[in-house]
Design a protein around this motif. Sequence first.
Motif, PDB file in Angstrom:
ATOM      1  N   ARG A 183      -6.495   9.879  -5.319  1.00  0.00           N
ATOM      2  CA  ARG A 183      -5.245   9.890  -4.549  1.00  0.00           C
ATOM      3  C   ARG A 183      -4.435  11.170  -4.711  1.00  0.00           C
ATOM      4  O   ARG A 183      -3.705  11.560  -3.801  1.00  0.00           O
ATOM      5  CB  ARG A 183      -4.386   8.685  -4.912  1.00  0.00           C
TER       6      ARG A 183
ATOM      7  N   ASP B 162       2.936   8.621  -9.564  1.00  0.00           N
ATOM      8  CA  ASP B 162       1.763   9.268  -8.978  1.00  0.00           C
ATOM      9  C   ASP B 162       0.548   9.193  -9.888  1.00  0.00           C
ATOM     10  O   ASP B 162      -0.552   9.562  -9.477  1.00  0.00           O
ATOM     11  CB  ASP B 162       2.075  10.728  -8.628  1.00  0.00           C
TER      12      ASP B 162
ATOM     13  N   VAL C  79      -3.772   3.415  -6.643  1.00  0.00           N
ATOM     14  CA  VAL C  79      -3.065   2.946  -5.457  1.00  0.00           C
ATOM     15  C   VAL C  79      -3.890   1.852  -4.772  1.00  0.00           C
ATOM     16  O   VAL C  79      -5.102   2.012  -4.592  1.00  0.00           O
ATOM     17  CB  VAL C  79      -2.779   4.107  -4.482  1.00  0.00           C
TER      18      VAL C  79
ATOM     19  N   HIS D 196      -5.631   0.337  -1.967  1.00  0.00           N
ATOM     20  CA  HIS D 196      -6.148   1.072  -0.802  1.00  0.00           C
ATOM     21  C   HIS D 196      -6.494   0.143   0.362  1.00  0.00           C
ATOM     22  O   HIS D 196      -6.107   0.395   1.497  1.00  0.00           O
ATOM     23  CB  HIS D 196      -7.368   1.874  -1.249  1.00  0.00           C
TER      24      HIS D 196
ATOM     25  N   ARG E  58       1.607  -3.207  -2.195  1.00  0.00           N
ATOM     26  CA  ARG E  58       2.336  -2.312  -3.094  1.00  0.00           C
ATOM     27  C   ARG E  58       2.584  -3.041  -4.415  1.00  0.00           C
ATOM     28  O   ARG E  58       2.478  -4.260  -4.495  1.00  0.00           O
ATOM     29  CB  ARG E  58       3.665  -1.891  -2.468  1.00  0.00           C
TER      30      ARG E  58
END
Length: 409
Positions: free
Chosen positions: A279, A329, A333, A335, A341
Amino acid sequence: MPPYSSDAPGDRARYDRATAHLDAPFAVVDLRAFDANAADLVRRARGKPIRVASKSVRCRALLERVLERDGFAGIMSFTLAESLWLARSGFPDVLLAYPSADRAGFAELAADPKLAAAVTVMVDDVAHLELIDAARAGGTEEIRVCLEWDTALRLLGGRVRIGARRSPLREPAQLAELARSVVRRPGFRLVGLMAYEAHVAGVGDAVTGRPVRSAAVRAMQAVARRELAARRAEAVRAVRAVAPDLEFVNGGGTGSVGHTAAEAAVTEVAAGSGLYVPRLFDHYRSFRGRPAALFALPVVRRPGRAGARTGVVTVLGGGYPASGVAGRDRLPVPHLPRGLRYDPQEGAGEVQTPLLGPAADRLRVGDRVWFRHAKAGELCERFDALHLIEGDRVTRTVPTYRGEGRTFL
């Protein structure tokens, strides 16, 4: 760019079909995406060979696969123990990207002609040479040496520094002095020069939702590339004056392959993350890869009233943060499916991870959620195997370093 873009709904269905016989958690590599990313790296390298960063792959089978392709040559490793293991496994050209204090490893290297011919070690201080000599334990093989120098951008008379803190060597004269120390010292041969521009290769310049920051990064990188190209050319001239038979000058990384390869002084570039496209590599203007490495976690709970549409599910595990400065970050994540979320109160948990969003209401206990890791090879420290997908089936399952009982860091 790769000749196609990601079809997320189609990919999810294809991955689910290919892995229907597996129980999650598990990790996969989509070989169609992996090969397309490799081809894109070769295109951007402009005819210069790419040395594969093993840290970003951590799977021998996939290292072998990419090195079979035209345009790739050699491995850039991350520990001496890994370097020796790869050399014993038949990889003939392994450049250790970091200095080492592994005395037992140096003793083994100095005692074995095959290993000494295959492995090049990194040095940026006479102290490294002294440590290697003290560790030889009677071994007489010549040690291949590469010098690393500092690429950081310095502004305002040096008061502002931008870049990774790596080598203490910055000026060409400093490199030439250390080169002379290597050349004069019995038992060593200077064969290479390396400079990794982390502030260019590893920092995205098109971060979604942050136009001001992205513009500032682009401006910084433009200045850094010009400064570095001039200084690198001078540094190479200085070292070649001492060691005219220098075999290679290595530079760059996935995010700077095209720019670094354009420098006449550079003979090869390094890349690895661009094969898996984690990511952190979504935010570059110069290329757009396709996510190739993913992991699947099973839905194990649907918190809330039974049968209600609450917009939340819980998957097993998921707390796999990447190295670096802690922040959002650095998290994997969600996907696929799109629209999930983290719960800000829990984030990615060690044993369970709640996920929020309308897509949660379409998931049942036992379904998979597909994640991308923030970084590339670090995913392989969590899984002992990678299931290789071609089309809509798993064609091979291969061990990661961990699956072979190797945890080098």
